[in-house]
Design a protein around this motif. Structure first.
Motif, PDB file in Angstrom:
ATOM      1  N   ASN A  33       0.812  -1.228   0.000  1.00 38.88           N
ATOM      2  CA  ASN A  33       0.000   0.000   0.000  1.00 38.88           C
ATOM      3  C   ASN A  33       0.844   1.276   0.000  1.00 38.88           C
ATOM      4  O   ASN A  33       0.390   2.321   0.459  1.00 38.88           O
ATOM      5  N   VAL A  34       2.094   1.189  -0.484  1.00 41.09           N
ATOM      6  CA  VAL A  34       2.948   2.382  -0.544  1.00 41.09           C
ATOM      7  C   VAL A  34       3.526   2.543  -1.956  1.00 41.09           C
ATOM      8  O   VAL A  34       4.047   1.583  -2.530  1.00 41.09           O
ATOM      9  N   THR A  35       3.411   3.764  -2.493  1.00 41.36           N
ATOM     10  CA  THR A  35       4.063   4.112  -3.756  1.00 41.36           C
ATOM     11  C   THR A  35       5.168   5.116  -3.441  1.00 41.36           C
ATOM     12  O   THR A  35       4.958   6.003  -2.611  1.00 41.36           O
ATOM     13  N   PHE A  36       6.328   4.962  -4.073  1.00 50.06           N
ATOM     14  CA  PHE A  36       7.444   5.866  -3.790  1.00 50.06           C
ATOM     15  C   PHE A  36       7.726   6.788  -4.971  1.00 50.06           C
ATOM     16  O   PHE A  36       7.669   6.356  -6.125  1.00 50.06           O
ATOM     17  N   HIS A  37       8.018   8.053  -4.660  1.00 53.94           N
ATOM     18  CA  HIS A  37       8.419   9.013  -5.699  1.00 53.94           C
ATOM     19  C   HIS A  37       9.583   9.841  -5.217  1.00 53.94           C
ATOM     20  O   HIS A  37       9.556  10.322  -4.074  1.00 53.94           O
ATOM     21  N   GLN A  38      10.549  10.075  -6.090  1.00 58.04           N
ATOM     22  CA  GLN A  38      11.615  11.005  -5.757  1.00 58.04           C
ATOM     23  C   GLN A  38      11.064  12.409  -5.976  1.00 58.04           C
ATOM     24  O   GLN A  38      10.541  12.731  -7.054  1.00 58.04           O
ATOM     25  N   SER A  39      11.110  13.233  -4.919  1.00 57.35           N
ATOM     26  CA  SER A  39      10.517  14.565  -5.057  1.00 57.35           C
ATOM     27  C   SER A  39      10.984  15.484  -3.937  1.00 57.35           C
ATOM     28  O   SER A  39      11.352  15.045  -2.853  1.00 57.35           O
ATOM     29  N   ASP A  40      10.931  16.768  -4.242  1.00 61.43           N
ATOM     30  CA  ASP A  40      11.363  17.820  -3.319  1.00 61.43           C
ATOM     31  C   ASP A  40      10.116  18.449  -2.689  1.00 61.43           C
ATOM     32  O   ASP A  40       9.185  18.835  -3.408  1.00 61.43           O
ATOM     33  N   ILE A  41      10.092  18.527  -1.372  1.00 61.78           N
ATOM     34  CA  ILE A  41       8.929  19.089  -0.668  1.00 61.78           C
ATOM     35  C   ILE A  41       8.577  20.479  -1.191  1.00 61.78           C
ATOM     36  O   ILE A  41       7.413  20.859  -1.248  1.00 61.78           O
ATOM     37  N   PHE A  42       9.598  21.236  -1.596  1.00 59.27           N
ATOM     38  CA  PHE A  42       9.354  22.613  -2.028  1.00 59.27           C
ATOM     39  C   PHE A  42       8.843  22.688  -3.469  1.00 59.27           C
ATOM     40  O   PHE A  42       8.458  23.743  -3.937  1.00 59.27           O
ATOM     41  N   HIS A  43       8.894  21.551  -4.180  1.00 62.36           N
ATOM     42  CA  HIS A  43       8.400  21.532  -5.571  1.00 62.36           C
ATOM     43  C   HIS A  43       7.654  20.234  -5.816  1.00 62.36           C
ATOM     44  O   HIS A  43       8.051  19.416  -6.644  1.00 62.36           O
ATOM     45  N   LEU A  44       6.593  20.033  -5.078  1.00 61.90           N
ATOM     46  CA  LEU A  44       5.858  18.775  -5.177  1.00 61.90           C
ATOM     47  C   LEU A  44       5.108  18.705  -6.514  1.00 61.90           C
ATOM     48  O   LEU A  44       4.406  19.657  -6.876  1.00 61.90           O
ATOM     49  N   PRO A  45       5.250  17.593  -7.233  1.00 57.14           N
ATOM     50  CA  PRO A  45       4.624  17.478  -8.557  1.00 57.14           C
ATOM     51  C   PRO A  45       3.164  17.029  -8.479  1.00 57.14           C
ATOM     52  O   PRO A  45       2.732  16.178  -9.250  1.00 57.14           O
ATOM     53  N   TYR A  46       2.427  17.581  -7.497  1.00 59.96           N
ATOM     54  CA  TYR A  46       1.020  17.177  -7.339  1.00 59.96           C
ATOM     55  C   TYR A  46       0.137  18.403  -7.459  1.00 59.96           C
ATOM     56  O   TYR A  46       0.545  19.517  -7.117  1.00 59.96           O
ATOM     57  N   GLU A  47      -1.095  18.188  -7.912  1.00 53.33           N
ATOM     58  CA  GLU A  47      -2.042  19.300  -8.019  1.00 53.33           C
ATOM     59  C   GLU A  47      -2.533  19.717  -6.640  1.00 53.33           C
ATOM     60  O   GLU A  47      -2.418  18.957  -5.670  1.00 53.33           O
ATOM     61  N   GLU A  48      -3.094  20.881  -6.572  1.00 52.51           N
ATOM     62  CA  GLU A  48      -3.740  21.337  -5.337  1.00 52.51           C
ATOM     63  C   GLU A  48      -4.766  20.307  -4.887  1.00 52.51           C
ATOM     64  O   GLU A  48      -5.408  19.688  -5.730  1.00 52.51           O
ATOM     65  N   ASN A  49      -4.923  20.193  -3.562  1.00 52.48           N
ATOM     66  CA  ASN A  49      -5.969  19.324  -2.988  1.00 52.48           C
ATOM     67  C   ASN A  49      -5.881  17.870  -3.457  1.00 52.48           C
ATOM     68  O   ASN A  49      -6.906  17.239  -3.737  1.00 52.48           O
ATOM     69  N   SER A  50      -4.669  17.349  -3.581  1.00 50.28           N
ATOM     70  CA  SER A  50      -4.514  15.965  -4.068  1.00 50.28           C
ATOM     71  C   SER A  50      -4.660  14.912  -2.978  1.00 50.28           C
ATOM     72  O   SER A  50      -5.035  13.780  -3.259  1.00 50.28           O
TER      73      SER A  50
END
Lengths: 267, 267
Positions: free
Chosen positions: B87-104
């Motif tokens: 039940n876990v998906t992993f993504h490399q990402s920076d908290i300051f530039h999250l590649p998710y839309e608002e309210n995701s």
């Protein structure tokens, strides 16, 4: 003798002790209930700030409250009887020379007492003598070294260090909370359990901001101002900045943290 | 990047993080359970020390775990899958530039992350953007200034101050626990509640003596020895006395106290 109690014996100090006791009654006392008919010794009852809570929470237990100061005892007696409690007897007595036979009491209780004594281990040993085998001891103490806050401030920390040093200078130890476990162990109590009781204050808890941070803690620090300045521990301007910074922690974006320790053990 | 994580990326540090997580799982995680089907973002999952606890405690929630370090993510992925969690998906990402839309996301979780970031407020604001209205944020942080112990020791306190200063020197703040409430407030979260989680250790709790004082806390301090000596914050002899005195608190008559802070709030 008044020199030996760091907070002094003023009316303002009595008010502070009662503010403290009512604000903290839940967190410190909720798990201290004595059975009907049991004989409980409260050692160092002072002006009765804790006595009245003990008497209320265990109305069918019989308390013997002792203190060194006749004046405090008078205040305690008046306070307890004015609230209609009849389950407390008061005696003027010294913890190191208790006028009771071995194994006299079912339970022992003391709160904010060991921190003021030059030999807390001996006090526990003297108290243990008058406790029945299988009886409990409950000891509550603070630890001024457990204090921290936001925003942090070197001046504010220094005012607290003054209180710690002044208390140490008259033979006390305001860092005793962290030491309850080893002290109870050295005094040969059994089944020792020490439970920290943290007071965490932020502006979502206005009762604690007023009742604890301002009226208990900052009031206590302010109480040693004259001694701190007189002994040269701090300059007045530095002191005032420190007190201002302590008040700063009571604003909307401030936090304040202090921890009491409650030790329970058996003889 | 490895310079920016005060504890480094060694194998020994991974072991320390897992020791820490399993010793503290109860005290930090018992009240974090996510509903079935909810989408939860874990920001800064590192080697997955907390991820695995989240996945276990909320088996029917769906976690997205992100971290800046590909290497940590690989370790986290392996750990989570080796325990059979799907039940876990992993993504490399920076908290300051999250590649998710608002309210995701329905919920946000982060643990021991803000203390390492140069702008924790901005991190909370970036995270808030991807949270749905009415969703929760849970933030767990330590506060190294909450540490005290018996017997007290100036050398031991100085080793801890080294860790605090080294972390501050690379833009972190290891005193952030006390600041969670104002940070969540400034980031415009609602219904903020901060709950301190104290770890009180004495010799009646041998699991905490080993799992927390020795293998989590002292191990963490020892991790900055080279930096502390190299930067001249302490001399080697003084450092060794400090570490010896930290171990002294793990003996039969010692005590050790540290507090984590868990903040919970709504968007």
């Amino acid at each position: 003798m008044s020199k030996k109690y760091v907070h002094g014996y003023t009316v303002r100090e009595s008010v502070r002790l009662l503010d403290q006791a009512s604000t903290l009654a839940g967190i410190l006392h909720y798990d201290t209930i004595y059975p009907a008919g049991s004989n409980v010794l409260e050692a160092g009852c002072g002006v009765g700030a804790q006595t009245i809570i003990l008497a209320r929470n265990s109305p069918d237990a019989k308390f013997t409250a002792v203190d060194l100061s006749e004046e405090s005892l008078r205040a305690a007696k008046e306070r307890v009887s004015s609230q209609g409690f009849t389950n407390v007897t008061f005696h003027q007595s010294d913890i190191f020379h208790l006028p009771y036979e071995e194994n006299s009491f079912d339970h022992l209780f003391l709160c904010f007492v060991l921190e003021h004594l030059p030999d807390p281990l001996k006090a526990l040993q003297c108290l243990r003598r008058v406790l029945k085998r299988g009886g409990t001891i409950t000891v509550i103490e603070g630890d001024h070294g457990s204090t921290y806050f936001f925003p942090d401030s070197p001046d504010a920390k220094k005012t607290i260090r003054c209180l710690i040093e002044i208390q140490a200078g008259i033979g006390g130890n305001s860092l005793i909370g962290r030491e309850l476990y080893p002290l109870l162990r050295k005094a040969k109590f059994d089944r020792i359990s020490v439970s920290p009781r943290m007071v965490y204050v932020d502006s979502s808890k206005p009762d604690l901001v007023e009742g604890f941070t301002k009226n208990t803690f900052i009031a206590m620090v302010k109480g040693v101002k004259e001694q701190a300045l007189r002994s040269g521990l701090m300059e007045e301007a530095e002191w005032e900045r420190g007190i201002r910074d302590l008040y700063r922690t009571t604003e909307e974006d401030g936090t304040f943290i202090y921890t009491f320790f409650k030790g329970m053990a058996l003889k």
